[in-house]
Design a protein around this motif. Structure first.
Motif, PDB file in Angstrom:
ATOM      1  N   ASP A 120       0.793  -1.077  -0.060  1.00 40.35           N
ATOM      2  CA  ASP A 120       0.047   0.217  -0.013  1.00 40.35           C
ATOM      3  C   ASP A 120       0.854   1.154   0.002  1.00 40.35           C
ATOM      4  O   ASP A 120       2.110   1.197   0.013  1.00 40.35           O
ATOM      5  N   GLY A 121       0.242   2.427  -0.048  1.00 40.30           N
ATOM      6  CA  GLY A 121       1.056   3.667   0.003  1.00 40.30           C
ATOM      7  C   GLY A 121       0.330   4.676  -1.075  1.00 40.30           C
ATOM      8  O   GLY A 121      -0.073   4.285  -1.970  1.00 40.30           O
ATOM      9  N   GLN A 122       0.661   5.763  -0.643  1.00 40.22           N
ATOM     10  CA  GLN A 122       0.036   7.022  -1.491  1.00 40.22           C
ATOM     11  C   GLN A 122       0.536   6.917  -3.111  1.00 40.22           C
ATOM     12  O   GLN A 122       0.141   7.188  -3.930  1.00 40.22           O
ATOM     13  N   ASP A 123       2.106   6.662  -2.956  1.00 44.62           N
ATOM     14  CA  ASP A 123       2.595   6.796  -4.100  1.00 44.62           C
ATOM     15  C   ASP A 123       2.239   5.656  -5.092  1.00 44.62           C
ATOM     16  O   ASP A 123       1.973   5.956  -6.253  1.00 44.62           O
ATOM     17  N   LEU A 124       1.973   4.508  -4.757  1.00 47.10           N
ATOM     18  CA  LEU A 124       1.458   3.456  -5.522  1.00 47.10           C
ATOM     19  C   LEU A 124       0.081   3.791  -6.140  1.00 47.10           C
ATOM     20  O   LEU A 124      -0.286   3.609  -7.537  1.00 47.10           O
ATOM     21  N   GLU A 125      -0.873   4.249  -4.957  1.00 48.52           N
ATOM     22  CA  GLU A 125      -2.053   4.710  -5.622  1.00 48.52           C
ATOM     23  C   GLU A 125      -2.114   5.778  -6.553  1.00 48.52           C
ATOM     24  O   GLU A 125      -3.236   5.987  -7.449  1.00 48.52           O
ATOM     25  N   LYS A 126      -1.325   6.646  -6.347  1.00 53.48           N
ATOM     26  CA  LYS A 126      -0.997   7.794  -7.207  1.00 53.48           C
ATOM     27  C   LYS A 126      -0.600   7.247  -8.847  1.00 53.48           C
ATOM     28  O   LYS A 126      -1.173   7.692  -9.756  1.00 53.48           O
ATOM     29  N   SER A 127       0.201   6.416  -8.662  1.00 54.76           N
ATOM     30  CA  SER A 127       0.643   5.887  -9.952  1.00 54.76           C
ATOM     31  C   SER A 127      -0.589   5.014 -10.888  1.00 54.76           C
ATOM     32  O   SER A 127      -0.777   5.212 -11.878  1.00 54.76           O
ATOM     33  N   LYS A 128      -1.270   4.249 -10.088  1.00 50.64           N
ATOM     34  CA  LYS A 128      -2.439   3.629 -10.526  1.00 50.64           C
ATOM     35  C   LYS A 128      -3.526   4.637 -11.035  1.00 50.64           C
ATOM     36  O   LYS A 128      -3.995   4.494 -12.064  1.00 50.64           O
ATOM     37  N   ALA A 129      -3.795   5.826 -10.295  1.00 49.42           N
ATOM     38  CA  ALA A 129      -4.699   6.734 -10.678  1.00 49.42           C
ATOM     39  C   ALA A 129      -4.263   7.572 -11.900  1.00 49.42           C
ATOM     40  O   ALA A 129      -4.969   7.797 -12.762  1.00 49.42           O
ATOM     41  N   SER A 130      -2.958   7.639 -11.989  1.00 54.41           N
ATOM     42  CA  SER A 130      -2.382   8.363 -13.324  1.00 54.41           C
ATOM     43  C   SER A 130      -2.537   7.614 -14.351  1.00 54.41           C
ATOM     44  O   SER A 130      -3.077   8.055 -15.589  1.00 54.41           O
ATOM     45  N   TYR A 131      -2.518   6.209 -14.438  1.00 50.95           N
ATOM     46  CA  TYR A 131      -2.746   5.320 -15.519  1.00 50.95           C
ATOM     47  C   TYR A 131      -4.434   5.306 -16.000  1.00 50.95           C
ATOM     48  O   TYR A 131      -4.506   5.537 -16.995  1.00 50.95           O
ATOM     49  N   LEU A 132      -5.080   5.216 -14.894  1.00 51.79           N
ATOM     50  CA  LEU A 132      -6.503   5.241 -15.166  1.00 51.79           C
ATOM     51  C   LEU A 132      -7.124   6.716 -15.931  1.00 51.79           C
ATOM     52  O   LEU A 132      -7.968   6.507 -16.749  1.00 51.79           O
ATOM     53  N   ASN A 133      -6.500   7.770 -15.285  1.00 53.38           N
ATOM     54  CA  ASN A 133      -7.111   8.897 -15.624  1.00 53.38           C
ATOM     55  C   ASN A 133      -6.630   9.238 -16.790  1.00 53.38           C
ATOM     56  O   ASN A 133      -7.608   9.637 -17.922  1.00 53.38           O
ATOM     57  N   ILE A 134      -5.453   9.139 -17.316  1.00 49.18           N
ATOM     58  CA  ILE A 134      -4.905   9.501 -18.774  1.00 49.18           C
ATOM     59  C   ILE A 134      -5.553   8.607 -19.923  1.00 49.18           C
ATOM     60  O   ILE A 134      -5.914   9.097 -20.978  1.00 49.18           O
ATOM     61  N   HIS A 135      -6.100   7.241 -19.519  1.00 51.21           N
ATOM     62  CA  HIS A 135      -6.455   6.449 -20.558  1.00 51.21           C
ATOM     63  C   HIS A 135      -8.028   6.702 -20.677  1.00 51.21           C
ATOM     64  O   HIS A 135      -8.567   6.696 -21.572  1.00 51.21           O
ATOM     65  N   ALA A 136      -8.684   7.427 -19.473  1.00 53.85           N
ATOM     66  CA  ALA A 136      -9.907   7.971 -19.504  1.00 53.85           C
ATOM     67  C   ALA A 136      -9.967   9.090 -20.720  1.00 53.85           C
ATOM     68  O   ALA A 136     -10.972   9.390 -21.488  1.00 53.85           O
ATOM     69  N   TRP A 137      -9.003   9.897 -20.266  1.00 49.62           N
ATOM     70  CA  TRP A 137      -9.136  11.033 -21.158  1.00 49.62           C
ATOM     71  C   TRP A 137      -8.809  10.607 -22.843  1.00 49.62           C
ATOM     72  O   TRP A 137      -9.430  11.523 -23.786  1.00 49.62           O
TER      73      TRP A 137
END
Length: 206
Positions: A120-137
Motif C-alpha cells: 500500500d502507500g499513496q505513491d502506488l495509488e497515485k501511479s494507479k490513478a495516473s494510469y486510469l485517468n490518462i486513459h479515460a481522457w
C-alpha cells in the motif's frame, strides 16, 4: 490458491515481456521479468520451506531468515517495480493503438499483485490513478473526434471547453460528458465506444 497465483505470475511475465519486447523497451522488459519473479517467489514460498533430495535438506525459510531477506524486504523490492511498470504502461501505445483498442490486462494483473502481497502507500495509488485517468481522457478524446467526424461539427472543441484537457491528475467528468452526448445521435461505433467508456468508469470506480 498457489495454482491461481502461479497462473497470474506467468501471465504477467509473458504479457509484459511481449508488450515491452514488441515496443523495443528493453529496460522496462527487464523490470517486468523481475517483478514477475518476485511475485512467483511469494506464490511458492510455502512449497519450498523444506526441499529434500539427493541426501540433503534445504530449508528456504531458514535461509531467508539467516540472510535477513524478510517478506517486508521483498515488498520493498516489489513496490518500485510495480510503480515503474505502471508508469511505463500509462505511456505505452497511447497514440498508436487507439484508446479503445488498448488492453488493461497488465494493469489489472499489477493491481492484483499489489493486493496479494499487501502493498500500500499513496505513491502506488497515485501511479494507479495516473494510469486510469490518462486513459479515460484518451477515450473521451477519441470518442469526441468520432462524434465530430460523424457530422456533429465542433464537438471536440465543445467537449474540450466543457471538460478541460488531458491530465494524469484527474479523470474527465463523465457526468458532464454524458450531458454533452445526450443531445447527440450516436452512430453504432460511437455508441459502442460510449458504452465501453462507461464500463471503464464503473470497473475502476472513477
Amino acid at each position: 490458491m498457489n495454482i491461481f497465483l502461479n497462473i497470474v505470475g506467468f501471465i504477467v511475465l509473458i504479457v509484459s515481456v511481449f508488450l515491452f519486447g514488441l515496443k523495443g523497451m528493453a529496460a522496462e522488459m527487464g523490470i517486468a521479468v523481475a517483478a514477475s519473479g518476485v511475485f512467483l517467489a511469494f506464490a511458492n514460498l510455502d512449497k519450498f520451506s523444506e526441499f529434500k533430495g539427493a541426501g540433503f535438506e534445504a530449508k528456504l525459510r531458514e535461509a531467508v531468515d539467516e540472510a535477513n531477506a524478510t517478506i517486508e524486504n521483498l515488498k520493498e523490492v516489489a513496490k518500485p517495480l510495480i510503480k515503474t511498470n505502471l508508469f511505463a504502461l500509462a505511456k505505452a501505445g497511447r497514440f498508436s493503438d487507439g484508446a479503445f483498442n488498448k488492453s488493461h490486462d497488465v494493469y489489472d494483473q499489477l493491481a492484483e499483485l499489489q493486493s496479494k502481497i499487501g502493498l500500500d502507500g499513496q505513491d502506488l495509488e497515485k501511479s494507479k490513478a495516473s494510469y486510469l485517468n490518462i486513459h479515460a481522457w484518451d477515450m473521451v478524446s477519441e470518442l469526441s473526434g468520432n462524434i465530430e467526424r460523424a457530422g456533429n461539427e465542433r464537438f471536440s472543441v465543445t467537449s474540450r471547453e466543457a471538460m478541460g484537457t488531458h491530465s494524469f491528475e484527474v479523470a474527465p467528468d463523465l457526468k458532464k460528458f454524458n450531458e454533452l452526448v445526450s443531445g447527440v445521435e450516436l452512430d453504432e461505433v460511437s455508441q459502442n465506444q460510449f458504452e465501453t467508456l462507461k464500463n471503464y468508469y464503473a470497473k475502476y470506480q472513477l
